[in-house]
Design a protein around this motif. Structure first.
Motif, PDB file in Angstrom:
ATOM      1  N   ALA A 291       0.832  -1.197   0.000  1.00 16.07           N
ATOM      2  CA  ALA A 291       0.000   0.000   0.000  1.00 16.07           C
ATOM      3  C   ALA A 291       0.868   1.249   0.000  1.00 16.07           C
ATOM      4  CB  ALA A 291      -0.920   0.004   1.223  1.00 16.07           C
ATOM      5  N   GLY A 292       0.411   2.283  -0.683  1.00 16.94           N
ATOM      6  CA  GLY A 292       1.118   3.551  -0.698  1.00 16.94           C
ATOM      7  C   GLY A 292       0.926   4.315   0.593  1.00 16.94           C
ATOM      8  N   ARG A 293       1.493   5.524   0.631  1.00 20.98           N
ATOM      9  CA  ARG A 293       1.421   6.303   1.871  1.00 20.98           C
ATOM     10  C   ARG A 293      -0.026   6.611   2.246  1.00 20.98           C
ATOM     11  NH1 ARG A 293       1.340  11.545   3.696  1.00 20.98           N
ATOM     12  NH2 ARG A 293       1.083  12.355   1.594  1.00 20.98           N
ATOM     13  N   ARG A 294      -0.842   7.029   1.268  1.00 15.71           N
ATOM     14  CA  ARG A 294      -2.235   7.333   1.571  1.00 15.71           C
ATOM     15  C   ARG A 294      -2.988   6.089   2.018  1.00 15.71           C
ATOM     16  NH1 ARG A 294      -4.181  11.550  -3.230  1.00 15.71           N
ATOM     17  NH2 ARG A 294      -2.718  13.236  -2.685  1.00 15.71           N
ATOM     18  N   GLY A 295      -2.698   4.963   1.399  1.00 15.17           N
ATOM     19  CA  GLY A 295      -3.344   3.731   1.820  1.00 15.17           C
ATOM     20  C   GLY A 295      -2.981   3.341   3.235  1.00 15.17           C
ATOM     21  N   ARG A 296      -1.700   3.511   3.581  1.00 21.05           N
ATOM     22  CA  ARG A 296      -1.266   3.177   4.946  1.00 21.05           C
ATOM     23  C   ARG A 296      -1.918   4.107   5.965  1.00 21.05           C
ATOM     24  NH1 ARG A 296       3.842   2.815   2.308  1.00 21.05           N
ATOM     25  NH2 ARG A 296       4.520   4.778   3.283  1.00 21.05           N
ATOM     26  N   VAL A 297      -1.992   5.404   5.627  1.00 24.39           N
ATOM     27  CA  VAL A 297      -2.621   6.364   6.542  1.00 24.39           C
ATOM     28  C   VAL A 297      -4.103   6.045   6.718  1.00 24.39           C
ATOM     29  CG1 VAL A 297      -3.258   8.781   6.846  1.00 24.39           C
ATOM     30  CG2 VAL A 297      -0.961   8.193   6.071  1.00 24.39           C
ATOM     31  N   ALA A 298      -4.772   5.696   5.609  1.00 29.53           N
ATOM     32  CA  ALA A 298      -6.193   5.351   5.705  1.00 29.53           C
ATOM     33  C   ALA A 298      -6.395   4.101   6.558  1.00 29.53           C
ATOM     34  CB  ALA A 298      -6.764   5.140   4.307  1.00 29.53           C
ATOM     35  N   ALA A 299      -5.533   3.095   6.365  1.00 26.39           N
ATOM     36  CA  ALA A 299      -5.644   1.876   7.164  1.00 26.39           C
ATOM     37  C   ALA A 299      -5.399   2.170   8.640  1.00 26.39           C
ATOM     38  CB  ALA A 299      -4.648   0.836   6.664  1.00 26.39           C
ATOM     39  N   ALA A 300      -4.421   3.035   8.936  1.00 23.61           N
ATOM     40  CA  ALA A 300      -4.146   3.393  10.324  1.00 23.61           C
ATOM     41  C   ALA A 300      -5.324   4.126  10.947  1.00 23.61           C
ATOM     42  CB  ALA A 300      -2.888   4.251  10.396  1.00 23.61           C
ATOM     43  N   ALA A 301      -5.956   5.027  10.178  1.00 19.39           N
ATOM     44  CA  ALA A 301      -7.110   5.763  10.703  1.00 19.39           C
ATOM     45  C   ALA A 301      -8.265   4.813  11.003  1.00 19.39           C
ATOM     46  CB  ALA A 301      -7.548   6.823   9.699  1.00 19.39           C
ATOM     47  N   VAL A 302      -8.506   3.855  10.101  1.00 16.73           N
ATOM     48  CA  VAL A 302      -9.570   2.875  10.339  1.00 16.73           C
ATOM     49  C   VAL A 302      -9.260   2.038  11.577  1.00 16.73           C
ATOM     50  CG1 VAL A 302     -10.689   0.816   9.413  1.00 16.73           C
ATOM     51  CG2 VAL A 302     -10.285   2.792   7.931  1.00 16.73           C
ATOM     52  N   ALA A 303      -7.994   1.626  11.723  1.00 18.71           N
ATOM     53  CA  ALA A 303      -7.607   0.834  12.898  1.00 18.71           C
ATOM     54  C   ALA A 303      -7.797   1.625  14.177  1.00 18.71           C
ATOM     55  CB  ALA A 303      -6.160   0.385  12.756  1.00 18.71           C
ATOM     56  N   LEU A 304      -7.460   2.913  14.157  1.00 25.08           N
ATOM     57  CA  LEU A 304      -7.608   3.748  15.348  1.00 25.08           C
ATOM     58  C   LEU A 304      -9.082   3.892  15.721  1.00 25.08           C
ATOM     59  CD1 LEU A 304      -5.780   5.309  17.282  1.00 25.08           C
ATOM     60  CD2 LEU A 304      -6.156   7.341  15.885  1.00 25.08           C
ATOM     61  N   ALA A 305      -9.925   4.139  14.712  1.00 28.88           N
ATOM     62  CA  ALA A 305     -11.359   4.247  14.980  1.00 28.88           C
ATOM     63  C   ALA A 305     -11.920   2.919  15.472  1.00 28.88           C
ATOM     64  CB  ALA A 305     -12.088   4.701  13.713  1.00 28.88           C
ATOM     65  N   GLY A 306     -11.452   1.816  14.862  1.00 29.89           N
ATOM     66  CA  GLY A 306     -11.905   0.515  15.312  1.00 29.89           C
ATOM     67  C   GLY A 306     -11.488   0.201  16.735  1.00 29.89           C
TER      68      GLY A 306
END
Length: 490
Positions: A291-306
């Motif tokens: 995953a690119g930088r934006r993909g990694r950031v999006a995945a991290a944000a989803v994990a944090l919300a989860g």
């Protein structure tokens, strides 16, 4: 000191010769730190003081802000006065005045609350549960609630106040958001800045059930207990929910005392470290999948919300999510100024919205650990890294040592138990904590939809949980380790 510093390879100085590359943004980022420190200091002074003292401090600081701002505006080209420094000073004094004024207003509101005049008496209350219960050594539980109505019938008075109820029968397992009525005894506050405590005299009568924000985390907790009971044995059954969700209900008093004596009690409370481990694991997995930088950031944000959704949106969890995200940003970037500015912003916001929490030991521990992580974790990891030591191992050791050293003054000042073996104990369990946190959080999230898969993940935590329990038991038995006082009567 003479070696090259890691200011960030992509930094380019637009100012040419006057400003080194990558330095100006960091300086700008750090300008929020001094005002935040001023706000925190003024709030700390005003907490526990009489409202008139806080108001007087606010007036003095506001006057100083006006003087500094006026001086800054009137500085001429030939004056040897730094206009920017005067501006920061004016902002620091202004925020300090706001902090002192807010705390003075809160102290006045606390003094006028009807519960304060009922200390030593009995009364009825209507309250909303604001967090999950935690066990106490004398038996029973502590339940955080927000009292909304004091008294009953003609004497009922509506006024909100966050307090803690000491209770036994019927209060365990109430999800956040549950509205209850009960008869209570009003206890003396621990300090003048604290609200009175309550001791439940009757079981709660549920007036209104919790919303989805309370039912969801409660169901996750209940399912994780069931998963742990199926997958694990002995003390590990209670330790898994405790380390992952802060749910200490299944941990024996002896084990809790051992963790406190060994300096490992922080592992059973949700902190910024939990979010750092979880989101860090997601970032590594996303990077491994390309995953690119934006993909990694999006995945991290989803994990944090989860993570917040699974553990529950309690104030402590939200603060842990904020500080953990900042610490993760510090580890994933060479820039120190921006994460430090973000941390300053979190402290500023909490100090304004909840001054008592901002000056409490729990929040100070999170902030000091995160600040140390931002400023010192990477340099320490670089210093201790050796050819025979992999980079991730150096990172884990650096985070553990830096966080422990930074929080030790807060622990000592707050009177929390810690002994001479606390640092070695934290170093010993450092490799096991991320394993339990990441796999246990995944098991908690998976439990409600696929209990069989959650059981497998929980079973994989067994060796790490055994190691945590073993280290706590060994360290607690060493000479010099503090031992909690026996519980008092009642």
């Amino acid at each position: 000191m003479s070696g090259p510093r890691p200011p960030g390879p992509q930094g380019s100085g637009a100012g040419g010769e006057r400003v080194p590359p990558g330095r100006l943004p960091a300086v700008r980022d750090l300008r929020l730190v001094l005002p935040t420190l001023a706000l925190f200091a003024a709030t700390a002074v005003a907490v526990g003081a009489r409202p008139s003292t806080g108001a007087a401090l606010g007036v003095v600081l506001a006057s100083s802000a006006v003087v500094a701002a006026t001086w800054s505006v009137g500085v001429g080209a030939r004056d040897r006065v730094d206009r920017a420094a005067l501006g920061v000073l004016a902002m620091a004094c202004a925020l300090g005045a706001v902090g002192a004024g807010v705390q003075a207003a809160r102290s006045h509101a606390l003094a006028a609350h009807p519960l304060v005049s009922l200390v030593g008496a009995r009364t009825g209350v209507e309250a909303v549960v604001t967090g999950f219960d935690r066990p106490v050594r004398s038996g029973g539980v502590m339940v955080p609630v927000r009292v909304e109505v004091t008294g009953s019938g003609e004497s009922a008075r509506a006024a909100r106040l966050d307090v803690v109820v000491l209770a036994r029968e019927g209060w365990r397992g109430l999800p956040p958001g549950t509205r209850v009525r009960a008869s209570v005894a009003v206890l003396d506050p621990l300090t003048p800045a604290d609200p009175p405590g309550l001791r439940a005299l009757t079981p709660p009568r549920v007036v209104e059930g919790p919303g989805i924000s309370g039912r969801g985390p409660a169901a996750v907790r209940e399912r994780l207990r069931s998963v742990a009971d199926r997958a694990l044995e002995g003390e590990a059954v209670g330790l898994l929910p405790s380390v992952v969700l802060g749910d200490e209900g299944g941990v024996s008093t002896e084990t809790r005392d051992e963790f406190r004596s060994a300096g490992l009690a922080h592992l059973t409370a949700v902190s910024g470290a939990n979010t750092t481990y979880v989101v860090g694991a997601v970032l590594l997995a996303a990077a491994a999948l390309g995953a690119g930088r934006r993909g990694r950031v999006a995945a991290a944000a989803v994990a944090l919300a989860g993570f917040v959704a699974v553990v529950g949106p309690e104030p402590a969890v939200l603060r842990a999510a904020g500080t953990g995200a900042i610490g993760l940003a510090a580890l994933s970037t060479h820039r120190q100024g921006r994460p430090l500015a973000a941390l300053a912003g979190v402290v500023l916001l909490v100090a304004l919205l909840d001054p008592v929490t901002a000056t409490g030991a729990g929040f100070l521990l999170s902030v000091s650990a995160t600040a140390a992580l931002v400023l010192a974790a990477r340099p320490v990891a670089v210093r201790i890294c050796r050819p025979w030591m992999p980079g991730p191992v150096a990172d884990v050791l650096a985070v553990c040592v830096v966080a422990h050293v930074a929080t030790l003054p807060v622990v000592v000042a707050a009177g929390l138990g810690t002994g001479p073996w606390s640092l070695p104990a934290n170093l010993a369990v450092a490799p096991a904590v991320p394993v339990v946190t990441v796999l246990g959080t995944a098991a908690a999230a998976l439990g409600p939809v696929w209990e069989g898969g959650a059981v497998l993940l929980a079973a994989a935590c067994a060796p790490a949980l055994w190691w945590l329990d073993t280290v706590a038991g060994i360290v607690a038995a060493l000479p010099g380790s503090p031992h909690p006082a026996p519980p008092g009567p009642g």
